[in-house]
Design a protein around this motif. Structure first.
Motif, PDB file in Angstrom:
ATOM      1  N   PHE A  58       0.834  -1.207   0.000  1.00 35.14           N
ATOM      2  CA  PHE A  58       0.000   0.000   0.000  1.00 35.14           C
ATOM      3  C   PHE A  58       0.864   1.250   0.000  1.00 35.14           C
ATOM      4  CE2 PHE A  58      -2.442  -3.321   2.089  1.00 35.14           C
ATOM      5  CZ  PHE A  58      -3.616  -3.293   1.350  1.00 35.14           C
ATOM      6  N   SER A  59       0.488   2.181  -0.863  1.00 34.55           N
ATOM      7  CA  SER A  59       1.157   3.475  -0.882  1.00 34.55           C
ATOM      8  C   SER A  59       0.076   4.553  -1.001  1.00 34.55           C
ATOM      9  CB  SER A  59       2.113   3.539  -2.077  1.00 34.55           C
ATOM     10  OG  SER A  59       2.651   4.831  -2.168  1.00 34.55           O
ATOM     11  N   PRO A  60      -0.073   5.468  -0.033  1.00 32.76           N
ATOM     12  CA  PRO A  60       0.630   5.511   1.258  1.00 32.76           C
ATOM     13  C   PRO A  60       0.348   4.265   2.110  1.00 32.76           C
ATOM     14  CG  PRO A  60      -1.255   7.002   1.250  1.00 32.76           C
ATOM     15  CD  PRO A  60      -1.115   6.509  -0.149  1.00 32.76           C
ATOM     16  N   PRO A  61       1.157   4.059   3.167  1.00 38.57           N
ATOM     17  CA  PRO A  61       0.968   2.871   3.997  1.00 38.57           C
ATOM     18  C   PRO A  61      -0.396   2.861   4.688  1.00 38.57           C
ATOM     19  CG  PRO A  61       2.955   4.091   4.644  1.00 38.57           C
ATOM     20  CD  PRO A  61       2.228   4.927   3.650  1.00 38.57           C
ATOM     21  N   LEU A  62      -0.751   1.712   5.252  1.00 39.04           N
ATOM     22  CA  LEU A  62      -1.997   1.612   6.004  1.00 39.04           C
ATOM     23  C   LEU A  62      -1.932   2.546   7.208  1.00 39.04           C
ATOM     24  CD1 LEU A  62      -2.464  -2.282   6.139  1.00 39.04           C
ATOM     25  CD2 LEU A  62      -3.674  -0.675   4.665  1.00 39.04           C
ATOM     26  N   PRO A  63      -3.089   3.130   7.595  1.00 39.39           N
ATOM     27  CA  PRO A  63      -3.095   3.951   8.811  1.00 39.39           C
ATOM     28  C   PRO A  63      -2.654   3.110  10.015  1.00 39.39           C
ATOM     29  CG  PRO A  63      -5.234   3.996   7.692  1.00 39.39           C
ATOM     30  CD  PRO A  63      -4.402   3.022   6.963  1.00 39.39           C
ATOM     31  N   LEU A  64      -2.072   3.778  10.997  1.00 34.38           N
ATOM     32  CA  LEU A  64      -1.472   3.082  12.127  1.00 34.38           C
ATOM     33  C   LEU A  64      -2.438   2.154  12.868  1.00 34.38           C
ATOM     34  CD1 LEU A  64       1.421   3.128  12.816  1.00 34.38           C
ATOM     35  CD2 LEU A  64       1.001   4.891  14.532  1.00 34.38           C
ATOM     36  N   HIS A  65      -3.672   2.630  13.107  1.00 34.51           N
ATOM     37  CA  HIS A  65      -4.603   1.791  13.883  1.00 34.51           C
ATOM     38  C   HIS A  65      -4.919   0.498  13.129  1.00 34.51           C
ATOM     39  CE1 HIS A  65      -7.375   3.926  11.212  1.00 34.51           C
ATOM     40  NE2 HIS A  65      -8.276   3.012  11.467  1.00 34.51           N
ATOM     41  N   LYS A  66      -4.959   0.588  11.813  1.00 34.20           N
ATOM     42  CA  LYS A  66      -5.257  -0.604  11.011  1.00 34.20           C
ATOM     43  C   LYS A  66      -4.051  -1.554  11.030  1.00 34.20           C
ATOM     44  CE  LYS A  66      -7.662  -1.621   6.702  1.00 34.20           C
ATOM     45  NZ  LYS A  66      -9.066  -1.703   7.106  1.00 34.20           N
ATOM     46  N   LEU A  67      -2.885  -0.957  10.937  1.00 29.93           N
ATOM     47  CA  LEU A  67      -1.647  -1.730  10.956  1.00 29.93           C
ATOM     48  C   LEU A  67      -1.473  -2.483  12.275  1.00 29.93           C
ATOM     49  CD1 LEU A  67       0.776  -2.395   9.338  1.00 29.93           C
ATOM     50  CD2 LEU A  67       1.878  -0.321  10.140  1.00 29.93           C
ATOM     51  N   HIS A  68      -1.783  -1.805  13.391  1.00 26.83           N
ATOM     52  CA  HIS A  68      -1.680  -2.456  14.698  1.00 26.83           C
ATOM     53  C   HIS A  68      -2.626  -3.645  14.791  1.00 26.83           C
ATOM     54  CE1 HIS A  68       0.190   1.377  16.616  1.00 26.83           C
ATOM     55  NE2 HIS A  68       1.098   0.575  16.085  1.00 26.83           N
ATOM     56  N   SER A  69      -3.797  -3.538  14.186  1.00 22.90           N
ATOM     57  CA  SER A  69      -4.751  -4.653  14.207  1.00 22.90           C
ATOM     58  C   SER A  69      -4.245  -5.817  13.360  1.00 22.90           C
ATOM     59  CB  SER A  69      -6.124  -4.189  13.722  1.00 22.90           C
ATOM     60  OG  SER A  69      -6.643  -3.253  14.644  1.00 22.90           O
ATOM     61  N   TYR A  83      -6.711 -16.006  13.801  1.00 19.37           N
ATOM     62  CA  TYR A  83      -7.281 -16.191  15.141  1.00 19.37           C
ATOM     63  C   TYR A  83      -6.989 -14.915  15.930  1.00 19.37           C
ATOM     64  CZ  TYR A  83      -2.391 -17.093  16.469  1.00 19.37           C
ATOM     65  OH  TYR A  83      -1.041 -16.984  16.664  1.00 19.37           O
ATOM     66  N   PRO A  84      -7.750 -14.651  17.008  1.00 17.87           N
ATOM     67  CA  PRO A  84      -7.467 -13.437  17.785  1.00 17.87           C
ATOM     68  C   PRO A  84      -6.245 -13.648  18.677  1.00 17.87           C
ATOM     69  CG  PRO A  84      -9.396 -14.589  18.659  1.00 17.87           C
ATOM     70  CD  PRO A  84      -8.919 -15.383  17.497  1.00 17.87           C
ATOM     71  N   GLY A  85      -5.204 -12.868  18.464  1.00 22.83           N
ATOM     72  CA  GLY A  85      -3.983 -13.001  19.256  1.00 22.83           C
ATOM     73  C   GLY A  85      -4.129 -12.348  20.626  1.00 22.83           C
ATOM     74  N   LYS A  86      -3.059 -12.398  21.408  1.00 21.58           N
ATOM     75  CA  LYS A  86      -3.087 -11.777  22.737  1.00 21.58           C
ATOM     76  C   LYS A  86      -3.274 -10.267  22.593  1.00 21.58           C
ATOM     77  CE  LYS A  86       0.701 -13.603  24.567  1.00 21.58           C
ATOM     78  NZ  LYS A  86       1.673 -14.158  25.522  1.00 21.58           N
ATOM     79  N   GLY A  87      -4.115  -9.699  23.446  1.00 19.27           N
ATOM     80  CA  GLY A  87      -4.337  -8.252  23.405  1.00 19.27           C
ATOM     81  C   GLY A  87      -5.293  -7.831  22.304  1.00 19.27           C
ATOM     82  N   CYS A  88      -5.887  -8.812  21.635  1.00 20.46           N
ATOM     83  CA  CYS A  88      -6.801  -8.544  20.531  1.00 20.46           C
ATOM     84  C   CYS A  88      -8.203  -8.249  21.085  1.00 20.46           C
ATOM     85  CB  CYS A  88      -6.852  -9.822  19.701  1.00 20.46           C
ATOM     86  SG  CYS A  88      -7.225  -9.512  18.018  1.00 20.46           S
ATOM     87  N   SER A  89      -8.977  -7.454  20.345  1.00 22.37           N
ATOM     88  CA  SER A  89     -10.356  -7.196  20.775  1.00 22.37           C
ATOM     89  C   SER A  89     -11.247  -7.077  19.537  1.00 22.37           C
ATOM     90  CB  SER A  89     -10.417  -5.883  21.550  1.00 22.37           C
ATOM     91  OG  SER A  89     -10.194  -4.803  20.650  1.00 22.37           O
ATOM     92  N   GLU A 131     -13.005  -4.854  13.651  1.00 24.57           N
ATOM     93  CA  GLU A 131     -13.650  -3.680  13.045  1.00 24.57           C
ATOM     94  C   GLU A 131     -12.625  -2.927  12.187  1.00 24.57           C
ATOM     95  OE1 GLU A 131     -16.810  -2.332  13.201  1.00 24.57           O
ATOM     96  OE2 GLU A 131     -17.440  -4.179  14.239  1.00 24.57           O
ATOM     97  N   ASN A 132     -11.423  -2.744  12.755  1.00 25.51           N
ATOM     98  CA  ASN A 132     -10.368  -2.021  12.027  1.00 25.51           C
ATOM     99  C   ASN A 132      -9.990  -2.751  10.743  1.00 25.51           C
ATOM    100  OD1 ASN A 132     -10.336  -0.237  14.142  1.00 25.51           O
ATOM    101  ND2 ASN A 132      -8.412  -0.963  15.022  1.00 25.51           N
ATOM    102  N   MET A 133      -9.997  -4.086  10.796  1.00 22.81           N
ATOM    103  CA  MET A 133      -9.611  -4.889   9.621  1.00 22.81           C
ATOM    104  C   MET A 133     -10.534  -4.624   8.443  1.00 22.81           C
ATOM    105  SD  MET A 133      -6.907  -6.628  10.166  1.00 22.81           S
ATOM    106  CE  MET A 133      -6.927  -7.714   8.768  1.00 22.81           C
ATOM    107  N   GLY A 174     -12.272 -10.996   3.116  1.00 26.99           N
ATOM    108  CA  GLY A 174     -11.510 -12.200   3.427  1.00 26.99           C
ATOM    109  C   GLY A 174     -11.815 -12.633   4.852  1.00 26.99           C
ATOM    110  N   GLU A 175     -11.550 -13.918   5.179  1.00 22.44           N
ATOM    111  CA  GLU A 175     -11.974 -14.454   6.477  1.00 22.44           C
ATOM    112  C   GLU A 175     -11.487 -13.624   7.669  1.00 22.44           C
ATOM    113  OE1 GLU A 175      -9.763 -15.903   8.749  1.00 22.44           O
ATOM    114  OE2 GLU A 175      -7.982 -16.101   7.482  1.00 22.44           O
ATOM    115  N   ALA A 176     -10.288 -13.040   7.574  1.00 20.35           N
ATOM    116  CA  ALA A 176      -9.726 -12.307   8.721  1.00 20.35           C
ATOM    117  C   ALA A 176     -10.418 -10.969   8.955  1.00 20.35           C
ATOM    118  CB  ALA A 176      -8.231 -12.087   8.521  1.00 20.35           C
ATOM    119  N   THR A 177     -11.377 -10.614   8.093  1.00 17.41           N
ATOM    120  CA  THR A 177     -12.100  -9.346   8.281  1.00 17.41           C
ATOM    121  C   THR A 177     -13.526  -9.596   8.760  1.00 17.41           C
ATOM    122  OG1 THR A 177     -13.048  -9.160   6.054  1.00 17.41           O
ATOM    123  CG2 THR A 177     -10.780  -8.388   6.331  1.00 17.41           C
TER     124      THR A 177
END
Length: 502
Positions: free
Chosen positions: A288-299, A427-433, A438-440, A460-463
């Motif tokens: 992606f250019s520009p990169p993904l927004p930070l909150h999306k990237l963290h998710s 799968y939802p990792g540690k610290g996931c909510s 939603e961010n995905m 896709g399934e992860a969203t």
């Protein structure tokens, strides 16, 4: 509602979510829809193969929860791809909460067939704890960060209370069974260890009623039927996407430019990205250019994506009971309730929890499907077929106590080393909510931006917020993103002033 929409939509990936999105858009009257697929085939993680004369699934295996709410089940029924058993009201009404009541056989590493009665208390305790673990998502205040820690601490406590009067050998064996059950859950969740699955978010996953069923002719039959309803020139194969250039501030006709690996550039109004989370984790910085927004990237980082592989083994005759549907292999030195091995290269095979039995035997002969997850499964992919066959033969001889059992054929999946998938499912990792999911699925640019909306959409399934890791989850996300564009254009067409007749 049929409209005629001139907007261009490019879909990246021809897995089931990409196909579902395309079909929905074409049916709604979008004139310019195109799928770019990196490989030479459709279907993505739905992949059917053969072992000798048998049809087997290299990818997706079951319809999880085949009932009216499951679109995969409804489509498979419509296309006539299921067996009569799977279509009965009884089958659809059976709510197994993700744990089908399969008839088990248990074998131990000392080569004996175990008495199921000795083992049921451990299984029962484990299932109760898993069910308890899924409730923290709604209640909050989870006592541990991950599912693995929760299970171990609770099981240890309960074992000390409930099993204090039984002999030490049986108590030890039951704890080894809990290790085995943790390995089963690693395969179910597609995680290396249940220590990597977040306890708080574990309960986000929802099951549908219905006893899981398979496609007698292979899961790819569903893909072929869906593809047959799309225009034949809609998909371009062997066309990997290098970069999605979005956020175009210049007032050009199209707001997104897709750059392919072969240098080809495609201008479009919208792109629906359906690549697997494993691929996104590895390539987001260049994709992606520009990169993904930070909150999306963290998710993207917080969500887990692991590997669950299959090793199919065919035999001349069965060494399991005629009614057996699943075989568990219990290592008698694993009373520490661990689901990962200390030395992956030397003992990767210990991660294989056992086998599901391919039924009916009239169709498949005597074929078992072995299940293995995590880093051990990734290491297994690097071995030659000969090495895998040898290790499987030794394992089965050890557990059955029969030195002559010899597989006729072996075939394994290799999802981790597939460059377009990089693993199996999320799968939802540690610290996931729930917020991470939603961010995905949030389109770019994000709300409040003055730029052209809905430039990049994600499916896709992860969203999917609660059916992640499933085919029906993937399919529903494809429909969801297509519907997002359909509503966008129907809102535009109703708000436009009537054109003058002059």
């Amino acid at each position: 509602m049929a409209m005629s929409v001139n907007a261009k939509v490019v879909i990246v990936g021809c897995g089931i979510s990409g196909i579902a999105a395309a079909q929905r858009l074409v049916n709604a009257g979008f004139q310019h829809v195109q799928i770019l697929e990196a490989t030479a085939r459709s279907g993505g993680r739905v992949k059917t193969g053969t072992l000798g004369d048998n049809i087997i699934e290299i990818g997706a295996n079951w319809i999880h929860g085949p009932s009216e709410e499951n679109p995969v089940f409804c489509l498979a029924r419509q296309y006539g791809l299921l067996e009569p058993d799977a279509l009965t009201p009884e089958n659809q009404a059976m709510d197994v909460e993700g744990h089908p009541p399969w008839v088990p056989n248990f074998f131990s590493s000392s080569g004996r067939k175990l008495n199921a009665e000795d083992i049921y208390p451990a299984q029962e305790m484990f299932l109760e704890l898993m069910s308890e673990g899924s409730k923290f998502e709604s209640q909050g205040g989870e006592p541990w960060a991950c599912v693995g820690d929760f299970i171990r601490s609770e099981a240890e406590q309960q074992a000390a209370e409930k099993w204090k009067d039984i002999d030490a050998a049986t108590r030890c064996l039951r704890l080894c069974v809990i290790s085995n059950m943790l390995k089963v859950e690693c395969c179910v969740n597609g995680a290396h260890s249940m220590d990597e699955v977040g306890l708080g978010a574990y309960g986000l996953y929802k099951t549908l009623p219905g006893l899981d069923c398979t496609f007698p002719g292979g899961y790819e039959g569903l893909i072929k039927n869906l593809m047959s309803e799309l225009p034949s020139d809609l998909v371009t194969y062997n066309r990997p996407v290098r970069c999605v250039h979005w956020n175009n501030t210049e007032k050009e006709e199209n707001s997104v430019m897709i750059e392919c690996d072969d240098q080809k550039k495609i201008a479009t109004d919208h792109v629906i990205v359906t690549v697997p989370l494993g691929y996104l984790k590895k390539h987001h910085s260049t994709l992606f250019s520009p990169p993904l927004p930070l909150h999306k990237l963290h998710s993207v980082e917080r969500l887990g994506f692991g590997t669950s592989n299959k090793i199919y083994v065919e035999f001349d005759s069965p060494w399991w009971d005629a009614d057996c549907e699943v075989i568990y292999l219990v290592w008698e030195d694993e009373d520490g309730m661990l689901d990962q091995v200390p030395d992956v290269q030397r003992s990767w095979i210990k991660k294989l929890f056992g086998f599901t039995v391919l039924k009916p035997s009239e169709r498949y002969g005597h074929v078992l499907c072995g299940w293995i997850a995590g880093h051990e499964s990734e290491y297994m992919e690097t071995l030659s077929e000969q090495e895998v066959t040898h290790t499987m033969t030794q394992l089965i001889r050890r557990f059955t106590g029969n030195p002559t059992v010899t597989p006729r054929r072996v075939l394994r999946s290799q999802w981790f080393h597939d460059p377009w998938t990089c693993g199996s499912y999320s799968y939802p990792g540690k610290g996931c909510s729930a917020q991470d999911l939603e961010n995905m699925m949030e389109p770019l640019p994000t709300k409040g931006s003055l730029l052209q909306p809905l430039q990049v959409l994600f499916a896709g399934e992860a969203t999917h917020p609660c059916y992640y890791s499933t085919v029906h989850g993937a399919l529903l996300t494809g429909w969801r993103e297509a519907d997002r564009l359909i509503s966008h254009y129907s809102a535009i067409s109703t708000s436009e002033p009537p054109k003058s007749k002059l």
